[in-house]
Design an enzyme around this catalytic site. Structure first.
Site, mmCIF file in Angstrom:
data_model
loop_
_atom_site.group_PDB
_atom_site.id
_atom_site.type_symbol
_atom_site.label_atom_id
_atom_site.label_comp_id
_atom_site.label_asym_id
_atom_site.label_seq_id
_atom_site.Cartn_x
_atom_site.Cartn_y
_atom_site.Cartn_z
ATOM 1 N N LYS A 22 -35.861 -10.760 -18.675
ATOM 2 C CA LYS A 22 -34.703 -9.877 -18.491
ATOM 3 C C LYS A 22 -33.499 -10.664 -17.981
ATOM 4 C CE LYS A 22 -34.397 -7.646 -14.451
ATOM 5 N NZ LYS A 22 -33.132 -7.809 -13.697
ATOM 6 N N ASN A 23 -33.739 -11.542 -17.016
ATOM 7 C CA ASN A 23 -32.615 -12.249 -16.398
ATOM 8 C C ASN A 23 -32.030 -13.352 -17.272
ATOM 9 O OD1 ASN A 23 -32.768 -10.563 -14.247
ATOM 10 N ND2 ASN A 23 -33.551 -12.067 -12.794
ATOM 11 N N ARG A 96 -26.116 -4.384 -11.107
ATOM 12 C CA ARG A 96 -25.183 -5.321 -10.522
ATOM 13 C C ARG A 96 -24.866 -6.484 -11.457
ATOM 14 N NH1 ARG A 96 -25.010 -9.707 -8.074
ATOM 15 N NH2 ARG A 96 -23.479 -10.116 -6.445
ATOM 16 N N CYS A 120 -25.859 -1.598 -2.558
ATOM 17 C CA CYS A 120 -26.992 -2.366 -3.049
ATOM 18 C C CYS A 120 -28.139 -2.332 -2.060
ATOM 19 C CB CYS A 120 -26.529 -3.792 -3.276
ATOM 20 S SG CYS A 120 -27.879 -4.841 -3.738
ATOM 21 N N ARG A 125 -24.645 -8.682 -1.366
ATOM 22 C CA ARG A 125 -24.507 -9.227 -2.712
ATOM 23 C C ARG A 125 -23.058 -9.240 -3.216
ATOM 24 N NH1 ARG A 125 -29.396 -7.748 -6.525
ATOM 25 N NH2 ARG A 125 -29.145 -9.919 -7.109
ATOM 26 N N ILE A 127 -19.510 -10.850 -4.923
ATOM 27 C CA ILE A 127 -19.270 -11.697 -6.098
ATOM 28 C C ILE A 127 -18.041 -12.583 -5.853
ATOM 29 C CG2 ILE A 127 -20.425 -10.237 -7.815
ATOM 30 C CD1 ILE A 127 -17.631 -9.302 -8.710
ATOM 31 N N ASP A 128 -17.817 -12.880 -4.566
ATOM 32 C CA ASP A 128 -16.651 -13.691 -4.209
ATOM 33 C C ASP A 128 -16.657 -15.069 -4.885
ATOM 34 O OD1 ASP A 128 -18.938 -13.934 -2.401
ATOM 35 O OD2 ASP A 128 -17.758 -15.454 -1.366
ATOM 36 N N LEU A 129 -17.838 -15.625 -5.111
ATOM 37 C CA LEU A 129 -17.889 -16.969 -5.697
ATOM 38 C C LEU A 129 -17.521 -16.940 -7.183
ATOM 39 C CD1 LEU A 129 -21.112 -18.229 -3.885
ATOM 40 C CD2 LEU A 129 -18.724 -18.647 -3.263
ATOM 41 N N ASP A 309 -37.630 -13.297 -6.052
ATOM 42 C CA ASP A 309 -38.097 -12.186 -6.890
ATOM 43 C C ASP A 309 -39.628 -12.076 -6.922
ATOM 44 O OD1 ASP A 309 -35.547 -11.389 -7.446
ATOM 45 O OD2 ASP A 309 -35.507 -12.115 -9.505
ATOM 46 N N ILE A 331 -33.009 -15.867 0.773
ATOM 47 C CA ILE A 331 -31.940 -15.653 -0.211
ATOM 48 C C ILE A 331 -31.169 -14.361 0.057
ATOM 49 C CG2 ILE A 331 -31.383 -15.509 -2.678
ATOM 50 C CD1 ILE A 331 -32.628 -18.203 -1.890
ATOM 51 N N ARG A 401 -36.589 -0.735 -14.778
ATOM 52 C CA ARG A 401 -35.390 -1.558 -14.975
ATOM 53 C C ARG A 401 -35.750 -2.946 -15.485
ATOM 54 N NH1 ARG A 401 -32.948 -3.066 -10.134
ATOM 55 N NH2 ARG A 401 -31.901 -4.433 -11.567
HETATM 56 C C1 UD1 Z 1 -30.060 -13.349 -9.623
HETATM 57 C C2 UD1 Z 1 -31.161 -12.558 -10.291
HETATM 58 C C3 UD1 Z 1 -32.022 -11.881 -9.237
HETATM 59 C C4 UD1 Z 1 -32.512 -12.877 -8.204
HETATM 60 C C5 UD1 Z 1 -31.371 -13.717 -7.663
HETATM 61 C C6 UD1 Z 1 -31.840 -14.850 -6.777
HETATM 62 C C7 UD1 Z 1 -30.152 -11.915 -12.393
HETATM 63 C C8 UD1 Z 1 -29.605 -10.824 -13.237
HETATM 64 N N1 UD1 Z 1 -30.567 -11.559 -11.172
HETATM 65 O O1 UD1 Z 1 -29.257 -12.416 -8.917
HETATM 66 O O2 UD1 Z 1 -33.116 -11.282 -9.902
HETATM 67 O O3 UD1 Z 1 -33.116 -12.201 -7.143
HETATM 68 O O4 UD1 Z 1 -30.617 -14.309 -8.733
HETATM 69 O O5 UD1 Z 1 -32.735 -15.659 -7.455
HETATM 70 O O6 UD1 Z 1 -30.253 -13.048 -12.816
HETATM 71 N N2 UD1 Z 1 -23.757 -14.727 -3.158
HETATM 72 C C9 UD1 Z 1 -22.535 -14.777 -2.522
HETATM 73 N N3 UD1 Z 1 -21.398 -14.693 -3.287
HETATM 74 C C10 UD1 Z 1 -21.427 -14.596 -4.641
HETATM 75 C C11 UD1 Z 1 -22.670 -14.555 -5.279
HETATM 76 C C12 UD1 Z 1 -23.816 -14.627 -4.513
HETATM 77 O O7 UD1 Z 1 -22.484 -14.861 -1.301
HETATM 78 O O8 UD1 Z 1 -20.357 -14.534 -5.254
HETATM 79 C C13 UD1 Z 1 -25.008 -14.805 -2.377
HETATM 80 C C14 UD1 Z 1 -25.863 -13.544 -2.474
HETATM 81 O O9 UD1 Z 1 -25.451 -12.565 -1.567
HETATM 82 C C15 UD1 Z 1 -27.243 -14.092 -2.178
HETATM 83 C C16 UD1 Z 1 -27.203 -15.496 -2.775
HETATM 84 O O10 UD1 Z 1 -25.828 -15.822 -2.913
HETATM 85 O O11 UD1 Z 1 -27.440 -14.180 -0.794
HETATM 86 C C17 UD1 Z 1 -27.877 -15.628 -4.111
HETATM 87 O O12 UD1 Z 1 -27.423 -14.611 -4.976
HETATM 88 P P1 UD1 Z 1 -27.321 -14.820 -6.552
HETATM 89 O O13 UD1 Z 1 -28.028 -16.066 -6.951
HETATM 90 O O14 UD1 Z 1 -25.901 -14.679 -6.949
HETATM 91 O O15 UD1 Z 1 -28.113 -13.576 -7.088
HETATM 92 P P2 UD1 Z 1 -27.818 -12.848 -8.433
HETATM 93 O O16 UD1 Z 1 -27.255 -13.852 -9.378
HETATM 94 O O17 UD1 Z 1 -27.077 -11.595 -8.181
#
Ligand code: UD1
Length: 434
Positions: A22-23, A96, A120, A125, A127-129, A309, A331, A401
């Protein structure tokens, strides 16, 4: 709402097949935005998140075809016309990962309106990055009325260093960089196999990407991409969940159609806990639990570490292992919502901050429990497979999902599970993780 009624006690025996990831499928579907041509994806899992992404792309004007019958794991997407580059809240709030369309939309259409992901279940979670990286590439991003609006006449290649490792952040910016003017150097990238899967598709579409699957990715921007046909890799989290199902039920299971090289940390940990695991070939793993399981600590890390996960599923196993297992979640904050449900079934688990202490083996007995997110639901099903009596697992829409025909697959190897309710009836889940 659907629920499972599960009668525990049966060892799982036989062969169980893993679906596509899925991912990987989610970013690969978003990548279709980058070209006017058709992109055909094979080995797409039939799960709700994929349905949501189809709806999302279709709502923007894309033609999305999903075959029926034998070919139902193949989908063709054509984004010749993107009449409405908007990811609406009504769709985004249920998934998300919808933020994955941000990068490709700006790259292709020069403009994107994407609803901010909603509340969430497993932490903030942000998406600032994603935003920071796109701004560095020249996008102007504003936020109003719950939507991000991003504009860029031309994205420029840039030197991007992620403050924190993010999977979808890496994917989103990679999709933006492939059509940017000039070169992009991305550092501290996620090394997850799903990133490599996406990059392989993008390269098949004419992108020039090197290093995907490592921490440093180099992209040489190209003027346009063309269509491609690509087969999605097997789902390593589904495979890992089945490995635990085999071990926890003291069964003898062959997990087929998987990619053993993506499961190193999970296999090593299950072996440490006393499960017997034989890699039969590159796509097939046999799991048995011939002796008592014993405690082993885990600490979730980015790939190639132990996946977050798989943390909830591993915790179900730890309840059956002799001794004290420490489960450290690094994480996501707030990813222990399965704990209280496992405790209701008789598990001995104490949580202190990001560490759960699991004392086993515990005698699990049936109870009515509730799923809180995708992987938590798998954890509860695994616990129910060894609990005495008939466990009711409620709110399995979380499971739908991300796991394709989960109960059918488990029934095929001897589990006693009955689904009550309407499969895929319309409902309004909140945005959750997994
Ligand atoms: C993806 C996976 C999810 C998995 C996660 C970690 C998909 C669709 N989902 O989620 O199943 O649990 O990776 O392996 O692929 N963060 C920030 N700012 C950002 C983005 C992330 O601070 O802009 C933080 C998050 O809050 C978290 C960490 O970075 O603490 C990792 O998150 P991230 O790798 O982005 O998870 P997803 O990509 O959402």
């Amino acid at each position: 709402m659907d629920k499972f009624v599960i009668r525990g006690g049966n060892p799982l025996v036989g062969t169980i097949r893993v679906s596509g990831a899925k991912n990987s499928a989610l970013p690969c579907m978003a990548a279709a935005i980058l070209t006017e041509d058709e992109v055909t994806l094979e080995n797409i899992p039939q799960v709700r998140d994929i349905e949501t992404e189809r709806r999302l792309l279709a709502s923007m004007g894309a033609e999305v075809e999903l075959r029926e019958g034998e070919l139902r794991d193949r989908t063709t997407i054509c984004c010749r016309t993107l009449s409405d580059p908007v990811a609406r809240y009504e769709i985004v709030k249920t998934m998300r990962a919808s933020s994955l369309v941000l990068g490709p939309l700006i790259a292709r259409a020069g403009v994107a309106r994407v609803a901010m992901p909603g509340g969430c279940a497993i932490g903030g979670r942000p998406i600032d990055l994603h935003i920071k990286g796109l701004e560095k590439m020249g996008a102007v991003i504003t936020q109003e009325h719950g939507y991000l609006e991003a504009r860029a006449e031309h994205l420029r290649g840039a030197h991007l260093v992620f403050d924190k490792i993010t999977v979808t952040g890496t994917e989103d910016l990679l999709m933006a960089a492939v059509l940017a003017e000039g070169d992009t150097l991305m550092e501290n990238c996620a090394r997850e196999p799903e990133v490599a899967d996406l990059a392989a598709l993008l390269n098949a579409m004419g992108a020039e990407i090197e290093g995907a699957g490592t921490a440093t990715i180099r992209v040489h921007g190209v003027a346009s991409l063309h269509g491609a046909r690509y087969r999605i890799n097997p789902d390593r989290i589904e495979a890992g969940t089945f490995l635990i199902a085999g071990a926890i039920t003291a069964g003898d299971l062959i997990v087929a159609n998987c990619n053993a090289t993506h499961l190193g940390a999970v296999i090593a940990k299950l072996q440490e806990a006393g499960a017997r695991i034989d890699v039969l070939g590159p796509d097939s793993i046999r799991v048995r639990a011939t002796a008592e399981l014993h405690a082993a600590d885990i600490s979730t890390e980015e790939y190639p570490g132990f996946p977050t996960d798989m943390q909830a599923q591993y915790m179900a196993l730890a309840t059956q292992a002799k001794g004290v297992s420490l489960v450290r979640e690094n994480i996501f904050e707030n990813r222990f919502m399965h704990v209280q449900e496992l405790v209701r079934m008789g598990a001995n688990i104490k949580v202190d901050g990001s560490i759960a202490t699991v004392r086993g083996p515990a005698r699990l007995t049936s109870a009515a429990v509730m799923c809180s997110d995708l992987r938590a639901s798998a954890s509860l099903v695994l616990a129910a497979l060894v609990a005495e009596g008939e466990t009711i697992v409620d709110r399995v829409y979380h499971m739908d999902r991300g796991y394709e025909r989960f109960e059918e697959k488990l029934i095929g190897v001897g589990a006693q599970i009955q689904r009550l309710g309407n499969v895929f009836a319309p409902r309004e889940p909140v945005a959750v993780a997994g």
